[in-house]
Write an enzyme that holds these catalytic residues in place. Structure first.
Site, PDB file in Angstrom:
ATOM      1  N   THR A  12       0.863  -1.395   0.057  1.00 15.46           N
ATOM      2  CA  THR A  12       0.077  -0.089   0.174  1.00 15.46           C
ATOM      3  C   THR A  12       0.176   0.831   0.095  1.00 15.46           C
ATOM      4  O   THR A  12       0.756   2.092  -0.539  1.00 15.46           O
ATOM      5  CB  THR A  12      -0.561  -0.062   1.286  1.00 15.46           C
ATOM      6  OG1 THR A  12      -1.829  -1.001   1.058  1.00 15.46           O
ATOM      7  CG2 THR A  12      -1.558   1.152   1.923  1.00 15.46           C
ATOM      8  N   SER A  54       1.927  -7.361  -0.941  1.00 20.22           N
ATOM      9  CA  SER A  54       2.464  -8.732  -0.702  1.00 20.22           C
ATOM     10  C   SER A  54       1.996 -10.014  -0.313  1.00 20.22           C
ATOM     11  O   SER A  54       2.385 -10.618  -0.095  1.00 20.22           O
ATOM     12  CB  SER A  54       2.870  -8.070   0.733  1.00 20.22           C
ATOM     13  OG  SER A  54       1.930  -7.994   1.804  1.00 20.22           O
ATOM     14  N   ASP A  88       0.598  -6.891   5.039  1.00 23.45           N
ATOM     15  CA  ASP A  88      -0.078  -8.207   5.126  1.00 23.45           C
ATOM     16  C   ASP A  88       0.704  -9.282   5.100  1.00 23.45           C
ATOM     17  O   ASP A  88       0.033  -9.952   6.216  1.00 23.45           O
ATOM     18  CB  ASP A  88      -1.367  -8.788   3.706  1.00 23.45           C
ATOM     19  CG  ASP A  88      -2.262  -7.073   3.033  1.00 23.45           C
ATOM     20  OD1 ASP A  88      -2.813  -7.525   4.073  1.00 23.45           O
ATOM     21  OD2 ASP A  88      -2.686  -7.765   2.039  1.00 23.45           O
TER      22      ASP A  88
HETATM   23  N1  ASP Z   1      -2.220  -4.781   0.266  1.00 21.67           N
HETATM   24  C1  ASP Z   1      -1.443  -4.409   1.079  1.00 21.67           C
HETATM   25  C2  ASP Z   1      -0.517  -5.473   1.222  1.00 21.67           C
HETATM   26  O1  ASP Z   1       0.268  -5.328  -0.107  1.00 21.67           O
HETATM   27  C3  ASP Z   1      -1.601  -4.465   2.018  1.00 21.67           C
HETATM   28  C4  ASP Z   1      -1.282  -3.164   3.087  1.00 21.67           C
HETATM   29  O2  ASP Z   1       0.189  -2.776   1.930  1.00 21.67           O
HETATM   30  O3  ASP Z   1      -0.773  -2.293   4.002  1.00 21.67           O
HETATM   31  O4  ASP Z   1       0.197  -6.359   1.946  1.00 21.67           O
END
Ligand code: ASP
Length: 331
Positions: A12, A54, A88
């Protein structure tokens, strides 16, 4: 001033809202991310390893991140390494780096809970805090740290506790190792570090979470598919239903390493019960026990141990021998 390596991997922190796709997607390059750092920042060596959520990482991606971090950490001109990462699975990467990248240079993982297009985006502040921790002499020798929300957490204890809060990273039962306070990095606690050899990761390791009345099919299935290691997030301080005992014994007899962790968010695995399926049963059978790691991190540790060991006996002694310093820290 000491050089800090910044390795970006996505998450993110590197995302922006894309109206065409109806949500946030990877958008910021490594150069975009570091461009927000204020004047007076340490000299940076910047590398984009990948730009993925991730949740999309394979174990191959994880290995590549580890190799790049290890290469930078071994550079005598680098004081510390920062890794930007999706939140994540950040704790698993952080723990792998902590467990397997030797040396004094701190490895600081950070990310963001709000994208770069949101009001109050936390990425820039988190990255700046992470760079300061990576450059700080106080962080030397502490292994991998997780820095978000101005808190400094040990990779071993930290976990993502909330789906949305910017204060999501906590170390239940332990608390943070330190804080970033304005320009100051304050780390009052020290941890004894454990580093294991890591020629490769054994990928055939599964994690199962026990629930009330759960049947054994998932473990049977994992064994039938050739699992070499199984981590069970057991009930409470390490208990399984009695009908799990034969299948666990079958796994152990087949040379599969069985590690017992807990599904509780904090605490170690030990109990004083004499009834079947308690800690005593599992210990007598030859199960290994998580040294205070949650299930996902115990899986990482088992992948490292099985990747390094030549036999089940060697795996058991690597697992147990290296957890002793932590055991003694509890007395
Ligand atoms: N979806 C994101 C990730 O890549 C969540 C984040 O980075 O907070 O894990």
């Amino acid at each position: 001033m000491a050089k800090v390596a910044v390795l970006t991997t996505g998450g993110t922190v590197a995302m922006r809202h894309d109206p065409a796709r109806g949500g946030a997607v990877p958008a910021l390059t490594a150069a975009d991310l570091t461009a927000v750092l204020p004047p007076g920042a340490p000299e940076l060596a910047v590398e984009e390893v990948c730009n993925l959520p991730s949740s999309h990482f394979t174990l191959g991606d994880l290995w590549r991140i580890r190799e790049r971090v290890a290469a930078h950490a071994a550079d005598p001109e680098v004081a510390g390494v920062v890794v930007t990462h999706g939140t994540d699975t950040l704790e698993e990467t952080a723990y792998l780096l902590d467990l397997t990248v030797p040396g004094e240079a701190p490895i600081v993982l950070t990310g963001a809970m709000r994208t770069a297009s949101e009001v109050g985006a936390d990425g820039p502040a988190n990255l700046w805090a992470a760079v300061r921790v990576a450059a700080s002499p106080q962080a030397r020798g502490l292994g991998a740290l997780v820095v978000l929300n101005d808190e400094i957490h040990a990779a071993r204890f930290v976990t993502k506790t909330d789906t949305l809060s910017p204060a999501t990273f906590q170390s239940p039962g332990w608390g943070p190792l330190g804080r970033v306070e304005g320009d100051r990095v304050h780390i009052p606690w020290r941890l004894e570090r454990e580093v294991l050899p890591c020629p490769r990761l054994e990928e055939r390791v599964v994690l199962l979470k026990l629930t009330i009345g759960m049947e054994v099919e998932m473990l049977e299935d994992a064994l039938a598919r050739g699992a070499r290691g199984v981590v069970i997030e057991a009930l409470g301080a390490s208990r399984v239903p009695p009908w799990w005992i034969p299948i666990i014994q079958q796994a152990l007899d087949a040379g599969v390493a069985v590690v017992i962790a807990s599904r509780c968010p904090s605490g170690r695995v030990w109990d004083a019960y004499g009834y079947p399926g308690g800690h005593r049963t599992l210990k007598e059978m030859g199960c290994l026990f998580s040294p205070g790691l949650n299930g996902p991190k115990a899986r990482i540790r088992l992948m490292v141990v099985l990747g390094a060991a030549q036999s089940a006996a060697e795996a058991a002694s690597l697992w147990n021998g290296s957890s002793r310093p932590e055991e003694s820290a509890w007395r």
